[in-house]
Design a protein around this motif. Sequence first.
Motif, PDB file in Angstrom:
ATOM      1  N   THR A  65      58.492 136.548  93.498  1.00  0.00           N
ATOM      2  CA  THR A  65      59.276 135.368  93.819  1.00  0.00           C
ATOM      3  C   THR A  65      59.266 135.130  95.323  1.00  0.00           C
ATOM      4  OG1 THR A  65      61.384 134.261  93.367  1.00  0.00           O
ATOM      5  CG2 THR A  65      61.489 136.587  94.013  1.00  0.00           C
ATOM      6  N   ALA A  66      60.071 134.210  95.781  1.00  0.00           N
ATOM      7  CA  ALA A  66      60.056 133.810  97.187  1.00  0.00           C
ATOM      8  C   ALA A  66      60.448 134.962  98.109  1.00  0.00           C
ATOM      9  CB  ALA A  66      61.004 132.638  97.403  1.00  0.00           C
ATOM     10  N   ASP A  67      59.743 135.059  99.223  1.00  0.00           N
ATOM     11  CA  ASP A  67      60.150 135.961 100.303  1.00  0.00           C
ATOM     12  C   ASP A  67      61.198 135.283 101.178  1.00  0.00           C
ATOM     13  OD1 ASP A  67      58.166 138.021  99.694  1.00  0.00           O
ATOM     14  OD2 ASP A  67      56.689 136.585 100.452  1.00  0.00           O
ATOM     15  N   VAL A  68      61.077 133.961 101.293  1.00  0.00           N
ATOM     16  CA  VAL A  68      61.980 133.169 102.124  1.00  0.00           C
ATOM     17  C   VAL A  68      62.339 131.904 101.363  1.00  0.00           C
ATOM     18  CG1 VAL A  68      62.254 131.904 104.301  1.00  0.00           C
ATOM     19  CG2 VAL A  68      60.962 134.053 104.267  1.00  0.00           C
ATOM     20  N   VAL A  69      63.615 131.504 101.430  1.00  0.00           N
ATOM     21  CA  VAL A  69      64.029 130.215 100.884  1.00  0.00           C
ATOM     22  C   VAL A  69      64.557 129.352 102.022  1.00  0.00           C
ATOM     23  CG1 VAL A  69      64.522 131.031  98.546  1.00  0.00           C
ATOM     24  CG2 VAL A  69      66.325 131.127 100.285  1.00  0.00           C
ATOM     25  N   MET A  70      64.323 128.051 101.892  1.00  0.00           N
ATOM     26  CA  MET A  70      64.790 127.083 102.888  1.00  0.00           C
ATOM     27  C   MET A  70      65.417 125.930 102.119  1.00  0.00           C
ATOM     28  SD  MET A  70      62.508 125.042 105.757  1.00  0.00           S
ATOM     29  CE  MET A  70      61.891 126.558 106.500  1.00  0.00           C
ATOM     30  N   ALA A  71      66.710 125.673 102.347  1.00  0.00           N
ATOM     31  CA  ALA A  71      67.428 124.697 101.523  1.00  0.00           C
ATOM     32  C   ALA A  71      68.485 123.964 102.332  1.00  0.00           C
ATOM     33  CB  ALA A  71      68.076 125.403 100.337  1.00  0.00           C
ATOM     34  N   SER A  72      68.854 122.774 101.851  1.00  0.00           N
ATOM     35  CA  SER A  72      69.878 121.957 102.505  1.00  0.00           C
ATOM     36  C   SER A  72      71.199 121.943 101.750  1.00  0.00           C
ATOM     37  CB  SER A  72      69.386 120.509 102.656  1.00  0.00           C
ATOM     38  OG  SER A  72      68.211 120.445 103.411  1.00  0.00           O
ATOM     39  N   ASP A  73      71.203 122.420 100.511  1.00  0.00           N
ATOM     40  CA  ASP A  73      72.388 122.346  99.665  1.00  0.00           C
ATOM     41  C   ASP A  73      73.320 123.516  99.983  1.00  0.00           C
ATOM     42  OD1 ASP A  73      74.246 122.525  97.489  1.00  0.00           O
ATOM     43  OD2 ASP A  73      72.894 121.270  96.296  1.00  0.00           O
ATOM     44  N   ALA A  74      74.443 123.212 100.624  1.00  0.00           N
ATOM     45  CA  ALA A  74      75.384 124.253 101.037  1.00  0.00           C
ATOM     46  C   ALA A  74      75.932 125.019  99.840  1.00  0.00           C
ATOM     47  CB  ALA A  74      76.526 123.629 101.830  1.00  0.00           C
ATOM     48  N   VAL A  75      76.291 124.308  98.781  1.00  0.00           N
ATOM     49  CA  VAL A  75      76.892 124.950  97.617  1.00  0.00           C
ATOM     50  C   VAL A  75      75.900 125.872  96.926  1.00  0.00           C
ATOM     51  CG1 VAL A  75      77.923 124.547  95.347  1.00  0.00           C
ATOM     52  CG2 VAL A  75      78.565 123.103  97.293  1.00  0.00           C
ATOM     53  N   GLU A  76      74.674 125.389  96.727  1.00  0.00           N
ATOM     54  CA  GLU A  76      73.650 126.213  96.090  1.00  0.00           C
ATOM     55  C   GLU A  76      73.357 127.463  96.918  1.00  0.00           C
ATOM     56  OE1 GLU A  76      72.113 125.997  93.240  1.00  0.00           O
ATOM     57  OE2 GLU A  76      72.499 123.959  92.524  1.00  0.00           O
ATOM     58  N   MET A  77      73.284 127.305  98.241  1.00  0.00           N
ATOM     59  CA  MET A  77      72.984 128.454  99.094  1.00  0.00           C
ATOM     60  C   MET A  77      74.131 129.464  99.082  1.00  0.00           C
ATOM     61  SD  MET A  77      70.902 130.127 100.975  1.00  0.00           S
ATOM     62  CE  MET A  77      69.552 129.075 101.546  1.00  0.00           C
ATOM     63  N   LEU A  78      75.359 129.001  99.157  1.00  0.00           N
ATOM     64  CA  LEU A  78      76.490 129.922  99.141  1.00  0.00           C
ATOM     65  C   LEU A  78      76.595 130.638  97.797  1.00  0.00           C
ATOM     66  CD1 LEU A  78      79.129 127.812 101.094  1.00  0.00           C
ATOM     67  CD2 LEU A  78      78.000 129.905 101.870  1.00  0.00           C
ATOM     68  N   ASN A  79      76.308 129.946  96.709  1.00  0.00           N
ATOM     69  CA  ASN A  79      76.281 130.602  95.398  1.00  0.00           C
ATOM     70  C   ASN A  79      75.165 131.639  95.334  1.00  0.00           C
ATOM     71  OD1 ASN A  79      78.469 129.209  94.304  1.00  0.00           O
ATOM     72  ND2 ASN A  79      77.204 127.559  93.489  1.00  0.00           N
ATOM     73  N   PHE A  80      74.044 131.330  95.947  1.00  0.00           N
ATOM     74  CA  PHE A  80      72.906 132.252  96.001  1.00  0.00           C
ATOM     75  C   PHE A  80      73.297 133.527  96.746  1.00  0.00           C
ATOM     76  CE2 PHE A  80      68.525 133.235  97.782  1.00  0.00           C
ATOM     77  CZ  PHE A  80      67.992 133.645  96.576  1.00  0.00           C
ATOM     78  N   VAL A  81      74.013 133.374  97.840  1.00  0.00           N
ATOM     79  CA  VAL A  81      74.494 134.535  98.597  1.00  0.00           C
ATOM     80  C   VAL A  81      75.448 135.362  97.736  1.00  0.00           C
ATOM     81  CG1 VAL A  81      75.871 135.268 100.590  1.00  0.00           C
ATOM     82  CG2 VAL A  81      74.200 133.424 100.845  1.00  0.00           C
ATOM     83  N   ASP A  82      76.379 134.700  97.057  1.00  0.00           N
ATOM     84  CA  ASP A  82      77.364 135.400  96.233  1.00  0.00           C
ATOM     85  C   ASP A  82      76.707 136.190  95.097  1.00  0.00           C
ATOM     86  OD1 ASP A  82      79.469 134.541  97.771  1.00  0.00           O
ATOM     87  OD2 ASP A  82      80.013 132.869  96.450  1.00  0.00           O
ATOM     88  N   LYS A  83      75.571 135.702  94.624  1.00  0.00           N
ATOM     89  CA  LYS A  83      74.864 136.375  93.527  1.00  0.00           C
ATOM     90  C   LYS A  83      73.942 137.492  94.024  1.00  0.00           C
ATOM     91  CE  LYS A  83      74.900 132.253  90.581  1.00  0.00           C
ATOM     92  NZ  LYS A  83      74.070 131.162  89.980  1.00  0.00           N
ATOM     93  N   GLY A  84      73.957 137.741  95.331  1.00  0.00           N
ATOM     94  CA  GLY A  84      73.141 138.823  95.875  1.00  0.00           C
ATOM     95  C   GLY A  84      71.692 138.462  96.106  1.00  0.00           C
ATOM     96  N   GLY A  85      71.404 137.182  96.266  1.00  0.00           N
ATOM     97  CA  GLY A  85      70.016 136.761  96.422  1.00  0.00           C
ATOM     98  C   GLY A  85      69.461 136.882  97.830  1.00  0.00           C
TER      99      GLY A  85
END
Length: 372
Positions: free
Chosen positions: A113-133
């Motif tokens: 899967t991705a080594d790096v992600v780049m995104a503009s969606d604050a909610v999606e990114m914060l959820n990603f952090v919370d899930k340990g991504g």
Amino acid sequence: MISLPRACALTAACALVLTACGGSTGTSGSATPTSTVDVGKAAPVTPLDAATVARAEKQGSVLLYTNADADQMAPLTKAFEAKYPGIKVRVLNMTDPQTFQRYATESATGVRTADVVMASDAVEMLNFVDKGGVLDYDDPNLEHLPAYARLAPGVVSMSEDPLVAVYNTALIPKEKQPRDLASLAELAKSLKGKIGTTDIGNSQSFGAVSNYIAEHGEAGWKNIAVLGPNTGVESGNGNLMQKLAQGQYQAAYFVAGSVRALIEGEEAGKILNYTYLTDGTPLLPRAVAVTERAASPDAGKLFVNFTLSVEGQQAACKGGFTPYRDGVECAYGLPAVEAVVGKDNMMLGGYPKDIVENKPAIVDRWKKAYNR
């Protein structure tokens, strides 16, 4: 008037560039950037340590999932590969929800899967952090970046992208183009159906609305309530720009700032003009992070380190990103935006407070305003 073939060529170009994209002062002309602003002094270079660089070069590749399109990413990835010729960057363009869903599926099945992600969606990114991504990685560049660049553990802004208003100059002359959302709202009824924006489901649209509301509160909602029933809603910026160029729309707001370089081109500039909103220009942090399941974590760190460096930000400018580091010469950089709208009208400060909890209410209220 511009000829039909040339207009069609322009709309095709708009679609190509934008497939993946985002206090009243009256109407006294266009609020566009200038490159003659003070960009400050560049801080010392802060590279990764030699051991990490050596491991990155051994890993040899970076897989990046991003919401930026190929044209936007090309200057940045080419500059990185020129600096580190032994490391190749593979870029997959997708929406933010697709990025995080794909990562979850691939991680669960053991596929790379991705080594790096780049995104503009604050909610999606914060959820990603919370899930340990996200790998909890602090880049050496952080000591030279403003506090707002630190978005979450392991997550940092690589660009502060503005949302702009765009006008068809054949239908609304430059001297009559509103420079702020409040003035555009005042014209909304007379332009019913001739104003466009993107759907709140688009991460850039949601980011623009949430930032604008965080700044203006109920006064901001009042402007949106007036604009809503008079505004056509498109799924993305490509459709929006096509209809603007064709004259179906006379004006559009909360348009992705990546249109700036296109509009300043010889052909597009004859039809379209963009302006920063002087009653508050939303600036969306485009977040970048190394993933927890990265197959090339050190190469990912090296790529992030480059994107945050003055050299990397200079390259990103060529793709239409908005660099914010001191010492970066860029007509689309943060100092150029500030020179137009003023520091107090820069909606800048990382992710809005409580954005995850507040999203459902913001989306619901927006939908009611736009009869969706």
